[in-house]
Design a protein around this motif. Sequence first.
Motif, short mmCIF file in Angstrom:
data_model
loop_
_atom_site.label_atom_id
_atom_site.label_comp_id
_atom_site.label_asym_id
_atom_site.label_seq_id
_atom_site.Cartn_x
_atom_site.Cartn_y
_atom_site.Cartn_z
N GLY A 63 35.76 12.92 68.54
CA GLY A 63 35.01 11.73 68.16
C GLY A 63 33.51 11.84 68.36
N THR A 64 33.03 12.92 69.00
CA THR A 64 31.59 13.05 69.23
C THR A 64 30.84 13.44 67.97
OG1 THR A 64 31.87 15.31 70.02
CG2 THR A 64 31.81 13.59 71.68
N VAL A 65 31.50 14.12 67.06
CA VAL A 65 30.89 14.49 65.78
C VAL A 65 31.52 13.61 64.70
CG1 VAL A 65 30.53 16.36 64.11
CG2 VAL A 65 30.56 16.87 66.57
N SER A 66 30.69 12.98 63.91
CA SER A 66 31.20 12.04 62.90
C SER A 66 32.06 12.75 61.86
CB SER A 66 30.05 11.32 62.20
OG SER A 66 29.36 12.21 61.33
N GLU A 67 32.98 11.99 61.31
CA GLU A 67 33.84 12.52 60.25
C GLU A 67 33.01 12.99 59.07
OE1 GLU A 67 37.20 10.83 57.19
OE2 GLU A 67 37.15 9.98 59.21
N ALA A 68 31.97 12.26 58.72
CA ALA A 68 31.12 12.63 57.59
C ALA A 68 30.45 13.98 57.83
CB ALA A 68 30.06 11.55 57.35
N LYS A 69 29.97 14.20 59.06
CA LYS A 69 29.33 15.47 59.38
C LYS A 69 30.34 16.62 59.35
CE LYS A 69 25.72 15.44 61.84
NZ LYS A 69 24.62 15.42 62.80
N ILE A 70 31.54 16.38 59.85
CA ILE A 70 32.59 17.41 59.80
C ILE A 70 32.90 17.77 58.35
CG2 ILE A 70 35.02 17.89 60.30
CD1 ILE A 70 34.62 16.10 62.85
N LEU A 71 32.99 16.76 57.50
CA LEU A 71 33.27 17.02 56.08
C LEU A 71 32.12 17.81 55.43
CD1 LEU A 71 34.87 13.63 55.04
CD2 LEU A 71 36.03 15.83 55.37
N ASP A 72 30.88 17.52 55.83
CA ASP A 72 29.74 18.28 55.32
C ASP A 72 29.87 19.75 55.71
OD1 ASP A 72 28.57 16.06 54.14
OD2 ASP A 72 27.16 15.72 55.80
N PHE A 73 30.26 20.01 56.95
CA PHE A 73 30.41 21.39 57.41
C PHE A 73 31.59 22.08 56.73
CE2 PHE A 73 27.50 20.12 60.78
CZ PHE A 73 26.65 21.21 60.78
N LEU A 74 32.65 21.34 56.43
CA LEU A 74 33.76 21.92 55.67
C LEU A 74 33.29 22.34 54.27
CD1 LEU A 74 36.77 19.64 56.61
CD2 LEU A 74 36.64 22.13 56.89
N ASP A 75 32.50 21.48 53.63
CA ASP A 75 31.96 21.82 52.31
C ASP A 75 31.07 23.05 52.37
OD1 ASP A 75 33.22 19.70 51.04
OD2 ASP A 75 31.45 18.40 51.07
N LEU A 76 30.20 23.10 53.38
CA LEU A 76 29.31 24.25 53.56
C LEU A 76 30.12 25.53 53.77
CD1 LEU A 76 26.54 25.60 54.02
CD2 LEU A 76 26.76 24.94 56.42
N SER A 77 31.13 25.45 54.62
CA SER A 77 31.96 26.61 54.91
C SER A 77 32.67 27.10 53.64
CB SER A 77 32.98 26.27 56.00
OG SER A 77 33.74 27.40 56.36
N TYR A 78 33.21 26.16 52.87
CA TYR A 78 33.89 26.50 51.63
C TYR A 78 32.94 27.23 50.68
CZ TYR A 78 36.86 25.97 47.51
OH TYR A 78 37.63 26.23 46.41
N ASP A 79 31.72 26.71 50.55
CA ASP A 79 30.74 27.33 49.67
C ASP A 79 30.33 28.71 50.17
OD1 ASP A 79 30.83 25.14 47.99
OD2 ASP A 79 28.96 24.27 48.74
N LEU A 80 30.19 28.88 51.48
CA LEU A 80 29.82 30.20 52.03
C LEU A 80 30.92 31.23 51.78
CD1 LEU A 80 28.18 29.11 55.40
CD2 LEU A 80 27.03 30.19 53.45
N ILE A 81 32.17 30.82 51.91
CA ILE A 81 33.28 31.73 51.66
C ILE A 81 33.36 32.06 50.16
CG2 ILE A 81 35.82 31.92 51.67
CD1 ILE A 81 34.52 32.20 54.46
N ASP A 82 32.98 31.09 49.34
CA ASP A 82 33.01 31.26 47.89
C ASP A 82 31.87 32.17 47.41
OD1 ASP A 82 34.03 30.73 45.31
OD2 ASP A 82 32.58 29.13 45.00
N GLY A 83 30.86 32.34 48.25
CA GLY A 83 29.72 33.15 47.86
C GLY A 83 28.60 32.34 47.25
N LYS A 84 28.75 31.00 47.21
CA LYS A 84 27.72 30.14 46.64
C LYS A 84 26.64 29.79 47.66
CE LYS A 84 30.86 27.77 43.48
NZ LYS A 84 31.52 26.50 43.19
N GLY A 85 26.97 29.99 48.97
CA GLY A 85 26.07 29.51 50.01
C GLY A 85 24.89 30.31 50.26
#
Length: 90
Positions: free
Chosen positions: A68-90
Amino acid sequence: MLRHQNGKWYAILLQVGKTKLGLEGKGIVDIINVKCEPNMIGLLTQTYGFLPGYHMNKQYWITILLDGTVSEAKILDFLDLSYDLIDGKG
């Protein structure tokens, strides 16, 4: 674990003992590991709720506490970033 369509992991959900993460207290905490820009990791890990990647390459991965210390919105942002980095777009 969450996998990109290319088969690579972009996030891993785990339950880990607090002592293994260097946290105070006993018990288990839920975490998520995500890939991150290396230049962001140093600053992020100075913020409560973010730790160097547990059992991952600490240069490219961070651990986020799911207490609960990190907001759900921020976690979702990091999931999106991670997905893009794995995809090679990051």
